[in-house]
Scaffold this active site. Structure first.
Site, PDB file in Angstrom:
ATOM      1  N   HIS A  70       0.934  -1.225  -0.061  1.00 42.34           N
ATOM      2  CA  HIS A  70      -0.033   0.005  -0.052  1.00 42.34           C
ATOM      3  C   HIS A  70       0.756   1.056  -0.023  1.00 42.34           C
ATOM      4  O   HIS A  70       1.713   1.552   0.991  1.00 42.34           O
ATOM      5  CB  HIS A  70      -0.923  -0.099   1.314  1.00 42.34           C
ATOM      6  CG  HIS A  70      -1.990   1.122   1.223  1.00 42.34           C
ATOM      7  ND1 HIS A  70      -1.816   2.043   2.489  1.00 42.34           N
ATOM      8  CD2 HIS A  70      -2.706   1.500   0.532  1.00 42.34           C
ATOM      9  CE1 HIS A  70      -2.696   2.899   2.231  1.00 42.34           C
ATOM     10  NE2 HIS A  70      -3.425   2.531   1.111  1.00 42.34           N
ATOM     11  N   GLU A  97       0.920  -0.830  -4.522  1.00 40.26           N
ATOM     12  CA  GLU A  97      -0.218   0.041  -5.052  1.00 40.26           C
ATOM     13  C   GLU A  97       0.133   1.730  -4.926  1.00 40.26           C
ATOM     14  O   GLU A  97       0.972   1.897  -4.055  1.00 40.26           O
ATOM     15  CB  GLU A  97      -1.450   0.075  -3.866  1.00 40.26           C
ATOM     16  CG  GLU A  97      -2.529   0.679  -4.190  1.00 40.26           C
ATOM     17  CD  GLU A  97      -2.799   1.694  -3.360  1.00 40.26           C
ATOM     18  OE1 GLU A  97      -3.828   2.387  -3.604  1.00 40.26           O
ATOM     19  OE2 GLU A  97      -1.817   2.318  -2.326  1.00 40.26           O
ATOM     20  N   ASP A  99      -1.085   5.806  -5.571  1.00 40.35           N
ATOM     21  CA  ASP A  99      -2.356   6.867  -6.130  1.00 40.35           C
ATOM     22  C   ASP A  99      -1.940   7.735  -7.403  1.00 40.35           C
ATOM     23  O   ASP A  99      -0.440   8.319  -7.203  1.00 40.35           O
ATOM     24  CB  ASP A  99      -2.728   7.604  -5.117  1.00 40.35           C
ATOM     25  CG  ASP A  99      -3.087   6.702  -3.701  1.00 40.35           C
ATOM     26  OD1 ASP A  99      -4.218   6.113  -3.984  1.00 40.35           O
ATOM     27  OD2 ASP A  99      -2.173   6.423  -2.963  1.00 40.35           O
ATOM     28  N   HIS A 112      -0.846  10.560  -2.706  1.00 39.89           N
ATOM     29  CA  HIS A 112      -2.319  10.281  -2.119  1.00 39.89           C
ATOM     30  C   HIS A 112      -3.058  11.652  -1.910  1.00 39.89           C
ATOM     31  O   HIS A 112      -4.587  11.544  -2.247  1.00 39.89           O
ATOM     32  CB  HIS A 112      -2.032   9.696  -0.923  1.00 39.89           C
ATOM     33  CG  HIS A 112      -3.205   8.959  -0.064  1.00 39.89           C
ATOM     34  ND1 HIS A 112      -4.010   9.730   0.647  1.00 39.89           N
ATOM     35  CD2 HIS A 112      -4.091   8.028  -0.367  1.00 39.89           C
ATOM     36  CE1 HIS A 112      -5.168   9.315   1.181  1.00 39.89           C
ATOM     37  NE2 HIS A 112      -5.105   7.995   0.582  1.00 39.89           N
ATOM     38  N   GLU A 172      -4.208   3.421  -8.244  1.00 39.21           N
ATOM     39  CA  GLU A 172      -5.523   4.089  -7.897  1.00 39.21           C
ATOM     40  C   GLU A 172      -5.542   5.399  -8.596  1.00 39.21           C
ATOM     41  O   GLU A 172      -4.738   6.166  -8.532  1.00 39.21           O
ATOM     42  CB  GLU A 172      -5.463   4.242  -6.695  1.00 39.21           C
ATOM     43  CG  GLU A 172      -6.756   4.781  -6.185  1.00 39.21           C
ATOM     44  CD  GLU A 172      -7.006   4.974  -4.742  1.00 39.21           C
ATOM     45  OE1 GLU A 172      -6.395   4.249  -4.123  1.00 39.21           O
ATOM     46  OE2 GLU A 172      -8.044   5.689  -4.311  1.00 39.21           O
TER      47      GLU A 172
HETATM   48  O1  G3P Z   1      -5.628   0.368  -2.083  1.00 42.13           O
HETATM   49  C1  G3P Z   1      -6.698   0.779  -1.135  1.00 42.13           C
HETATM   50  C2  G3P Z   1      -6.460   1.878  -0.676  1.00 42.13           C
HETATM   51  O2  G3P Z   1      -5.359   2.463  -1.086  1.00 42.13           O
HETATM   52  C3  G3P Z   1      -7.538   2.798  -0.574  1.00 42.13           C
HETATM   53  O3  G3P Z   1      -7.608   4.008   0.286  1.00 42.13           O
HETATM   54  O4  G3P Z   1      -7.059   6.156   0.923  1.00 42.13           O
HETATM   55  O5  G3P Z   1      -5.106   4.698   1.297  1.00 42.13           O
HETATM   56  O6  G3P Z   1      -5.920   5.369  -1.112  1.00 42.13           O
HETATM   57  P1  G3P Z   1      -6.378   5.108   0.318  1.00 42.13           P
HETATM   58 CA    CA Z   2      -4.601   4.091  -2.473  1.00 44.22          CA
END
Ligand code: G3P
Ligand code: CA
Length: 311
Positions: A70, A97, A99, A112, A172
């Protein structure tokens, strides 16, 4: 050739994991100080990286849950940076993962929050800052002095880093995006030849619809904080490859894992950092676990007895 006990983790990889777990934090600091250091290509060391994309998402019987790091290895290095990705990769995470959001001039960056305030030495909304302004920020010092000088990666830089060093990207699309903004993301993925190593996820249904329209080859995952009344119907309607519920949401209706699997949809759960929950989710049969502690989850997976093993 993989061992029968841990199909995703050949014996030589399990040995390497021990070293990776011991050295991950020190390695991160060394990488921040010496960014030109080049490890061996990931694909040469990780047989999982050679699996077909569908197999990488749907967990084979008896295999441990896939590790999704993450925001990279965000417990050990500054989130959403190349060094965080590298720590996760070296520790055994199969997927990273991150963003993505656009700058004022339309360049997709890996970040993020909707501002740069928390994770850089700058201030302001990312959508109000130009690429030149974002490139000047320090995205590492907030986490620890050893990471000073770490840059905010563009999506292009991150894709290139993954292409060269290896790994798959759970990308994401963070927040609402216009058609042009999604088109730019898709173009970056294609230009770097990474379409078969990316799974796009979002809380934004419209962003997923646009991605499907613009790049039907890219698999999609829907992020949910609460479950849909009928997750299978939602998955069919959006053409999802994967459904991504929060751990809390899934705990209320664990039976949806069976339903989604029956429909051929993978289930990856976020954001889970406790071994007690890893155990429960592994037993439930989820395909992947998205965690801030990818090194620990990879080690836990490798140490876990396979089903039916004695002792
Ligand atoms: O991958 C799931 C997670 O990233 C979603 O929440 O806020 O950490 O982007 P957030
Ligand atoms: Ca995320």
């Amino acid at each position: 050739m993989t061992s029968s006990r841990h199909p995703r983790y050949p014996r030589r990889h399990r040995t390497a994991l021990v070293a990776a777990l011991l050295g991950a934090s020190l390695g991160a600091v060394a990488l921040a100080a010496a960014p030109t250091r080049q490890p061996a290509p990931y694909g040469a060391r990780h047989e999982a990286a050679e699996e077909a994309p569908r197999e990488a998402r749907l967990r084979p019987a008896g295999a441990p849950p896939t590790v999704y790091a993450h925001r990279g290895a965000s417990s050990a290095a500054p989130e959403n940076t190349l060094v965080s990705d590298e720590v996760a990769r070296r520790a055994g995470a199969e997927w990273i993962e991150d963003d993505v959001q656009p700058s004022r001039d339309g360049v997709p960056y890996v970040l993020h929050d909707d501002t740069v305030d928390r994770t850089t030495d700058g201030k302001g909304r990312i959508r109000d800052l130009t690429a030149a302004q974002l490139d000047a920020l320090d995205a590492g010092s907030w986490f620890a002095p050893a990471y000073a000088g770490t840059r905010l990666p563009t999506l292009a830089a991150q894709l290139e880093d993954l292409r060269v060093r290896g790994g798959r990207l759970l990308l994401e699309i963070k927040g609402p995006h216009t058609r042009d903004e999604v088109a730019r993301i898709v173009a970056e993925v294609r230009d770097h030849g990474m379409a078969d190593r990316v799974l796009v996820q979002s809380f934004e249904v419209d962003a997923l619809r646009l991605t499907r329209e613009l790049a039907p080859e890219l698999p999609l995952g829907l992020l949910r904080s609460t479950l849909d009344a009928d997750p299978v119907a939602t998955a069919r309607e959006l053409g999802l490859a994967a459904y991504h519920p929060s751990d809390d949401a899934l705990a209320g209706r664990p039976g949806v894992v069976r339903d989604l699997h029956a429909a051929g949809v993978a289930v990856n759960v976020w954001t889970v950092d406790r071994p007690a929950r890893w155990q429960a989710l592994a037993a439930l049969g989820v395909d992947g676990i998205i965690t801030n502690r990818p090194a620990e989850l990879a080690g836990w997976n490798a140490a876990r007895p396979s089903p039916g093993a004695a002792g």
